[in-house]
Design a protein around this motif. Structure first.
Motif, PDB file in Angstrom:
ATOM      1  N   GLY A  20     -42.519  23.575  34.690  1.00 14.38           N
ATOM      2  CA  GLY A  20     -42.197  24.178  33.401  1.00 14.38           C
ATOM      3  C   GLY A  20     -42.311  23.213  32.241  1.00 14.38           C
ATOM      4  N   GLY A  21     -43.221  22.242  32.344  1.00 16.94           N
ATOM      5  CA  GLY A  21     -43.353  21.205  31.331  1.00 16.94           C
ATOM      6  C   GLY A  21     -44.046  21.659  30.063  1.00 16.94           C
ATOM      7  N   HIS A  22     -43.880  20.857  29.034  1.00 19.20           N
ATOM      8  CA  HIS A  22     -44.404  21.127  27.696  1.00 19.20           C
ATOM      9  C   HIS A  22     -45.845  20.629  27.571  1.00 19.20           C
ATOM     10  CE1 HIS A  22     -44.708  20.625  23.264  1.00 19.20           C
ATOM     11  NE2 HIS A  22     -43.761  21.537  23.185  1.00 19.20           N
ATOM     12  N   LEU A  23     -46.552  21.158  26.583  1.00 18.01           N
ATOM     13  CA  LEU A  23     -47.905  20.709  26.237  1.00 18.01           C
ATOM     14  C   LEU A  23     -47.991  19.199  26.113  1.00 18.01           C
ATOM     15  CD1 LEU A  23     -50.823  21.154  24.976  1.00 18.01           C
ATOM     16  CD2 LEU A  23     -49.627  21.286  22.761  1.00 18.01           C
ATOM     17  N   TYR A  24     -46.975  18.578  25.514  1.00 14.93           N
ATOM     18  CA  TYR A  24     -47.028  17.134  25.261  1.00 14.93           C
ATOM     19  C   TYR A  24     -46.934  16.303  26.535  1.00 14.93           C
ATOM     20  CZ  TYR A  24     -46.400  18.158  20.270  1.00 14.93           C
ATOM     21  OH  TYR A  24     -46.545  18.616  18.978  1.00 14.93           O
ATOM     22  N   GLN A  25     -46.738  16.967  27.657  1.00 11.13           N
ATOM     23  CA  GLN A  25     -46.759  16.294  28.961  1.00 11.13           C
ATOM     24  C   GLN A  25     -48.055  16.575  29.714  1.00 11.13           C
ATOM     25  OE1 GLN A  25     -44.161  14.208  30.646  1.00 11.13           O
ATOM     26  NE2 GLN A  25     -44.049  13.933  28.424  1.00 11.13           N
ATOM     27  N   SER A  26     -49.001  17.213  29.060  1.00 13.42           N
ATOM     28  CA  SER A  26     -50.241  17.619  29.722  1.00 13.42           C
ATOM     29  C   SER A  26     -51.288  16.512  29.707  1.00 13.42           C
ATOM     30  CB  SER A  26     -50.823  18.860  29.039  1.00 13.42           C
ATOM     31  OG  SER A  26     -51.326  18.535  27.751  1.00 13.42           O
ATOM     32  N   ARG A  27     -52.267  16.682  30.550  1.00 14.08           N
ATOM     33  CA  ARG A  27     -53.382  15.732  30.626  1.00 14.08           C
ATOM     34  C   ARG A  27     -54.121  15.647  29.284  1.00 14.08           C
ATOM     35  NH1 ARG A  27     -58.921  15.696  32.197  1.00 14.08           N
ATOM     36  NH2 ARG A  27     -59.439  13.822  33.437  1.00 14.08           N
ATOM     37  N   ASP A  47     -39.715  16.927  42.294  1.00 17.68           N
ATOM     38  CA  ASP A  47     -38.797  17.560  41.353  1.00 17.68           C
ATOM     39  C   ASP A  47     -38.869  17.012  39.941  1.00 17.68           C
ATOM     40  OD1 ASP A  47     -37.795  19.323  43.215  1.00 17.68           O
ATOM     41  OD2 ASP A  47     -36.182  17.993  43.856  1.00 17.68           O
ATOM     42  N   TRP A  48     -39.838  16.167  39.646  1.00 21.46           N
ATOM     43  CA  TRP A  48     -39.931  15.625  38.295  1.00 21.46           C
ATOM     44  C   TRP A  48     -41.333  15.083  38.023  1.00 21.46           C
ATOM     45  CZ3 TRP A  48     -41.279  10.483  38.341  1.00 21.46           C
ATOM     46  CH2 TRP A  48     -40.958   9.759  39.496  1.00 21.46           C
ATOM     47  N   SER A  49     -41.626  14.945  36.739  1.00 20.75           N
ATOM     48  CA  SER A  49     -42.873  14.305  36.319  1.00 20.75           C
ATOM     49  C   SER A  49     -42.687  13.807  34.893  1.00 20.75           C
ATOM     50  CB  SER A  49     -44.053  15.281  36.395  1.00 20.75           C
ATOM     51  OG  SER A  49     -43.932  16.305  35.421  1.00 20.75           O
ATOM     52  N   TRP A  50     -43.478  12.842  34.523  1.00 29.07           N
ATOM     53  CA  TRP A  50     -43.471  12.388  33.138  1.00 29.07           C
ATOM     54  C   TRP A  50     -44.816  11.778  32.763  1.00 29.07           C
ATOM     55  CZ3 TRP A  50     -44.623   7.291  32.614  1.00 29.07           C
ATOM     56  CH2 TRP A  50     -44.245   6.409  33.645  1.00 29.07           C
ATOM     57  N   LEU A  51     -45.186  11.936  31.516  1.00 26.32           N
ATOM     58  CA  LEU A  51     -46.336  11.285  30.902  1.00 26.32           C
ATOM     59  C   LEU A  51     -45.814  10.605  29.648  1.00 26.32           C
ATOM     60  CD1 LEU A  51     -49.912  12.606  30.343  1.00 26.32           C
ATOM     61  CD2 LEU A  51     -48.613  11.753  28.382  1.00 26.32           C
ATOM     62  N   TYR A  63     -42.243   0.284  22.735  1.00 27.33           N
ATOM     63  CA  TYR A  63     -41.488   1.234  23.550  1.00 27.33           C
ATOM     64  C   TYR A  63     -42.425   2.226  24.238  1.00 27.33           C
ATOM     65  CZ  TYR A  63     -41.836   4.283  19.393  1.00 27.33           C
ATOM     66  OH  TYR A  63     -42.287   5.030  18.336  1.00 27.33           O
ATOM     67  N   LEU A  64     -41.972   2.712  25.376  1.00 26.82           N
ATOM     68  CA  LEU A  64     -42.695   3.726  26.137  1.00 26.82           C
ATOM     69  C   LEU A  64     -42.080   5.066  25.784  1.00 26.82           C
ATOM     70  CD1 LEU A  64     -44.945   3.817  28.335  1.00 26.82           C
ATOM     71  CD2 LEU A  64     -43.108   3.905  30.039  1.00 26.82           C
ATOM     72  N   TYR A  65     -42.895   5.968  25.235  1.00 26.62           N
ATOM     73  CA  TYR A  65     -42.371   7.229  24.703  1.00 26.62           C
ATOM     74  C   TYR A  65     -42.892   8.418  25.492  1.00 26.62           C
ATOM     75  CZ  TYR A  65     -41.618  11.065  21.364  1.00 26.62           C
ATOM     76  OH  TYR A  65     -41.251  12.249  20.775  1.00 26.62           O
ATOM     77  N   ALA A  66     -41.965   9.177  26.085  1.00 29.91           N
ATOM     78  CA  ALA A  66     -42.286  10.407  26.807  1.00 29.91           C
ATOM     79  C   ALA A  66     -41.877  11.593  25.935  1.00 29.91           C
ATOM     80  CB  ALA A  66     -41.561  10.462  28.150  1.00 29.91           C
ATOM     81  N   ALA A  67     -42.805  12.121  25.156  1.00 27.68           N
ATOM     82  CA  ALA A  67     -42.515  13.255  24.276  1.00 27.68           C
ATOM     83  C   ALA A  67     -42.248  14.495  25.126  1.00 27.68           C
ATOM     84  CB  ALA A  67     -43.681  13.496  23.329  1.00 27.68           C
ATOM     85  N   TYR A  68     -41.080  15.112  24.917  1.00 30.69           N
ATOM     86  CA  TYR A  68     -40.651  16.266  25.724  1.00 30.69           C
ATOM     87  C   TYR A  68     -40.779  15.969  27.222  1.00 30.69           C
ATOM     88  CZ  TYR A  68     -40.180  19.314  21.622  1.00 30.69           C
ATOM     89  OH  TYR A  68     -39.784  19.898  20.430  1.00 30.69           O
ATOM     90  N   GLY A  69     -40.394  14.795  27.604  1.00 31.16           N
ATOM     91  CA  GLY A  69     -40.428  14.413  29.003  1.00 31.16           C
ATOM     92  C   GLY A  69     -39.314  13.415  29.293  1.00 31.16           C
ATOM     93  N   PRO A  70     -38.931  13.209  30.555  1.00 28.45           N
ATOM     94  CA  PRO A  70     -39.541  13.808  31.746  1.00 28.45           C
ATOM     95  C   PRO A  70     -39.162  15.279  31.914  1.00 28.45           C
ATOM     96  CG  PRO A  70     -37.580  12.586  32.357  1.00 28.45           C
ATOM     97  CD  PRO A  70     -37.790  12.334  30.888  1.00 28.45           C
ATOM     98  N   ALA A 223     -52.852  24.785  20.657  1.00 24.41           N
ATOM     99  CA  ALA A 223     -53.334  24.358  21.966  1.00 24.41           C
ATOM    100  C   ALA A 223     -52.672  25.223  23.028  1.00 24.41           C
ATOM    101  CB  ALA A 223     -53.016  22.889  22.209  1.00 24.41           C
ATOM    102  N   ASP A 224     -53.425  25.593  24.052  1.00 21.30           N
ATOM    103  CA  ASP A 224     -52.918  26.426  25.140  1.00 21.30           C
ATOM    104  C   ASP A 224     -52.643  25.568  26.358  1.00 21.30           C
ATOM    105  OD1 ASP A 224     -53.491  28.453  23.371  1.00 21.30           O
ATOM    106  OD2 ASP A 224     -55.265  29.167  24.453  1.00 21.30           O
ATOM    107  N   PHE A 225     -51.483  25.790  26.963  1.00 16.89           N
ATOM    108  CA  PHE A 225     -51.144  25.065  28.185  1.00 16.89           C
ATOM    109  C   PHE A 225     -50.174  25.887  29.024  1.00 16.89           C
ATOM    110  CE2 PHE A 225     -48.332  22.077  30.497  1.00 16.89           C
ATOM    111  CZ  PHE A 225     -49.276  21.579  31.383  1.00 16.89           C
ATOM    112  N   ALA A 226     -50.521  26.045  30.292  1.00 17.79           N
ATOM    113  CA  ALA A 226     -49.631  26.675  31.283  1.00 17.79           C
ATOM    114  C   ALA A 226     -49.100  28.031  30.814  1.00 17.79           C
ATOM    115  CB  ALA A 226     -48.478  25.740  31.627  1.00 17.79           C
ATOM    116  N   GLY A 227     -49.991  28.858  30.267  1.00 18.79           N
ATOM    117  CA  GLY A 227     -49.610  30.208  29.875  1.00 18.79           C
ATOM    118  C   GLY A 227     -49.000  30.342  28.501  1.00 18.79           C
ATOM    119  N   THR A 228     -48.894  29.233  27.769  1.00 16.06           N
ATOM    120  CA  THR A 228     -48.273  29.250  26.445  1.00 16.06           C
ATOM    121  C   THR A 228     -49.251  28.749  25.393  1.00 16.06           C
ATOM    122  OG1 THR A 228     -46.033  28.916  27.318  1.00 16.06           O
ATOM    123  CG2 THR A 228     -46.406  28.294  25.021  1.00 16.06           C
ATOM    124  N   ARG A 229     -49.297  29.432  24.264  1.00 18.01           N
ATOM    125  CA  ARG A 229     -50.020  28.917  23.106  1.00 18.01           C
ATOM    126  C   ARG A 229     -49.024  28.192  22.212  1.00 18.01           C
ATOM    127  NH1 ARG A 229     -54.656  32.237  20.453  1.00 18.01           N
ATOM    128  NH2 ARG A 229     -55.571  31.280  22.330  1.00 18.01           N
TER     129      ARG A 229
END
Length: 323
Positions: A20-27, A47-51, A63-70, A223-229
């Motif tokens: 259920g991750g956000h666009l900002y965690q996408s490839r 059970d988790w992921s982060w970009l 700093y290492l920034y995970a926007a809307y993540g993990p 941008a479209d990702f995982a069923g969401t625009r």
């Protein structure tokens, strides 16, 4: 498994979507970060992921920034935080900035040594379920806005979608006028050029325009990702838009196009908190709510210090000059 550097493989998006991750965690968003010259790091488990992207602030801070993540499910937060901390140390970062999504409580973050800071990405977003029928979706719109939408074509407005990076210039021209009217400082032109070159040709993002008599009047980047625009950025020529009421037609057309593409949700992006009637985004929030949607709240932005002394200096510097 240990954190990886570089753009993840295509199956990365399947994992993020499953959680259920956000666009900002996408490839694709990782590719955009890399296009800006930032090192991209990723790691995932069941059970988790982060970009995250390695960023630099004033005073030599890193700093290492995970926007809307993990993105976290069930009991994965501790492992995700440990993974981010390890990656941050490997990258030479002074702290990790994160915006957890999923099953996360503040006391868990505090127990892990994280501390809340001013929000970077909006804490509150408006999301519309577009699986309902068009008639039902129209039912939620005010009668005045329904009339503006219904008469848009008769009033000479037309809808155009573009993947041409050169058309980012049209968007930027509008944004300069929007920024001048609303007194805000937008991202640099170079930022949008990186976005255009890295995301538009592949269709990972698209430009949307309303035209009147052959000229663009209102625009958006989605941008479209995982069923969401995702409604990422928007701009208008304020005077023309005020006269033609083009932005509401553009918003509706983008929603209907998303529905036609088989997507299930439309994420309008950040909105003002309900309990802050003087918030700077109140006007934008009213505009977004005019078509409908539900508020989605996240836990906000947190820092996980890795180098305590340097992080304290960073906090002191921020009080003097915001970084």
């Amino acid at each position: 498994m240990t954190a990886q550097t570089g753009i993840p493989e295509s199956q990365w998006d399947e994992q993020v979507a499953r959680l259920g991750g956000h666009l900002y965690q996408s490839r694709a968003w990782g590719q955009f970060q890399a296009a800006q010259g930032r090192a991209v790091w990723t790691e995932a488990a069941a059970d988790w992921s982060w970009l995250a992207a390695l960023r630099r602030g004033r005073g030599g801070i890193t700093y290492l920034y995970a926007a809307y993540g993990p993105t976290v499910r069930q009991s994965g937060l501790a492992d995700a935080l440990a993974s981010l901390a390890a990656a941050g140390r490997a990258a030479g970062a002074d702290f990790v900035r994160l915006e957890p999504m999923g099953q996360v409580e503040a006391d868990q973050l505090i127990a892990a040594g994280a501390r809340p800071v001013a929000d970077v990405q909006p804490r509150y977003r408006l999301v519309l379920d577009i699986t309902a029928s068009e008639a039902d979706l129209r039912h939620n719109i005010s009668s005045s806005n329904r009339n503006l939408i219904n008469t848009a074509e008769k009033r000479g407005l037309s809808f155009v979608i573009s993947q041409d990076p050169a058309q980012m210039a049209d968007y930027l021209a509008m944004q300069r006028e929007t920024a001048a009217r609303d007194a805000f400082r937008p991202q640099s032109d170079q930022y949008y050029d990186h976005l255009a070159q890295s995301l538009l040709p592949s269709g990972a993002a698209k430009l949307y325009f309303v035209y009147y008599e052959g000229q663009p009047v209102a625009s958006a980047i989605c941008a479209d990702f995982a069923g969401t625009r995702y409604y990422v950025y928007a701009a208008t020529y304020p005077q023309q838009n005020r006269q033609l009421k083009a932005a509401i037609a553009l918003l509706w057309w983008m929603i209907m196009d998303a529905k036609a593409q088989g997507l299930t949700h439309f994420d309008y992006g950040g909105i003002a908190p309900d309990d802050q009637p003087n918030h700077a985004w109140v006007g934008h929030t009213k505009f977004k709510r005019s078509i409908g949607g539900e508020t989605v709240a996240t836990i906000g932005t947190w820092d996980l210090p890795l180098k305590a002394g340097k992080y304290r200096l960073y906090q002191l510097a921020r009080k003097v000059v915001p970084l």
